[in-house]
Each structure stands twice: as C-alpha cells, then as structure tokens.
Design a protein around this motif. Structure first.
Motif, short mmCIF file in Angstrom:
data_model
loop_
_atom_site.label_atom_id
_atom_site.label_comp_id
_atom_site.label_asym_id
_atom_site.label_seq_id
_atom_site.Cartn_x
_atom_site.Cartn_y
_atom_site.Cartn_z
N PHE A 48 0.83 -1.19 0.00
CA PHE A 48 0.00 0.00 0.00
C PHE A 48 0.87 1.25 0.00
O PHE A 48 0.57 2.24 0.67
CB PHE A 48 -0.92 0.00 1.22
N VAL A 49 1.94 1.24 -0.75
CA VAL A 49 2.82 2.41 -0.86
C VAL A 49 2.27 3.31 -1.97
O VAL A 49 2.01 2.86 -3.08
CB VAL A 49 4.26 1.99 -1.19
N ASP A 54 -2.58 12.88 -5.53
CA ASP A 54 -3.15 13.80 -6.51
C ASP A 54 -3.99 12.98 -7.47
O ASP A 54 -3.46 12.12 -8.18
CB ASP A 54 -2.03 14.52 -7.25
N PRO A 55 -5.31 13.20 -7.52
CA PRO A 55 -6.15 12.36 -8.36
C PRO A 55 -5.84 12.47 -9.85
O PRO A 55 -6.19 11.58 -10.61
CB PRO A 55 -7.57 12.85 -8.07
N VAL A 64 -5.71 4.69 -6.66
CA VAL A 64 -7.04 4.97 -7.21
C VAL A 64 -8.11 4.67 -6.15
O VAL A 64 -9.05 5.44 -5.97
CB VAL A 64 -7.28 4.14 -8.49
N THR A 65 -7.95 3.58 -5.43
CA THR A 65 -8.90 3.24 -4.37
C THR A 65 -8.91 4.32 -3.30
O THR A 65 -9.98 4.74 -2.83
CB THR A 65 -8.52 1.88 -3.74
N THR A 66 -7.75 4.80 -2.91
CA THR A 66 -7.65 5.82 -1.88
C THR A 66 -8.22 7.14 -2.35
O THR A 66 -8.99 7.78 -1.62
CB THR A 66 -6.18 6.01 -1.45
N THR A 67 -7.88 7.59 -3.55
CA THR A 67 -8.40 8.87 -4.02
C THR A 67 -9.91 8.80 -4.22
O THR A 67 -10.61 9.79 -3.99
CB THR A 67 -7.73 9.32 -5.33
#
Length: 117
Positions: A48-49, A54-55, A64-67
C-alpha cells in the motif's frame, strides 16, 4: 476537487484498523503453525505504498482506491449499474446521443469547505 471530511475520517479509521490488525497479527502468540523462529520480528506489508494522492497523477491501483475514498467526483454510479452516470457534485447531467459531448451543471462552491451536503 475537494476532500470530503467524512470520507477522510473513514479512510483514516480504516487505515488505523488495518494497522492495528497487522500489528496484532504479528505479535500474536506462537500458535499459527509457522516455523519456529524469533518472536521479536515485525513483518510490514508494503503493498500500500503511494507515490501521490493527486487524483490527476495517481496510477497505482491502491492510489485509485484511496483517491476514490477521499475525493468527491463530478459524476458517480449508483450500485452496480455503470451504464448511467448520476450527478454527485454536479447538479445535473445530460449526455448527447453521440459519445462526443456531455453537459453538466455545477453549483458554486460553498464558502465553508466542511459545509454539509
């Protein structure tokens, strides 16, 4: 794009839960059926690095999951129906019969970034 405070809290809580679970799993007793070895070793999962949040510049799947969890978008989809986008930040949305053009209407930004929807 704006950061939704509720989504940020949910993401932070999820990260804290995963961190706690991984530390607990690493410090659990000697039951687990693994090979005998030192019990003072902490194994960290580095899958998970993220290079950026920035989207417009994120390309990793975890990024992508985090944004998606942190930022609101102009349009979104309801449930599993990905054939019809619905407005999220937009007030309305209409698509032309040809896939070349779409039109959306947006409200002016609130003066308070944490104003409820």
């Amino acid at each position: 794009m704006s950061v939704n405070p509720r989504r940020l809290r949910v993401a932070a809580l999820a990260l804290a839960a995963v961190s706690t679970a991984s530390v607990t799993a690493c410090t659990a007793g000697s039951g687990g059926g693994g090979a005998a070895g030192p019990t003072d070793t902490l194994t960290v999962n580095t899958s998970f690095v993220l290079k950026t949040l920035d989207p417009g510049r994120v390309y990793e799947a975890t990024g992508v999951t985090t944004t998606h969890a942190l930022y609101d978008t102009l349009l979104t989809f309801k449930g599993s129906d990905v054939s019809k986008p619905v407005p999220e930040l937009a007030e309305s949305y209409e698509a032309s019969p040809t896939p070349r053009r779409s039109r959306s209407s947006c409200a002016r930004a609130s003066s308070s970034p944490t104003a409820p929807r």
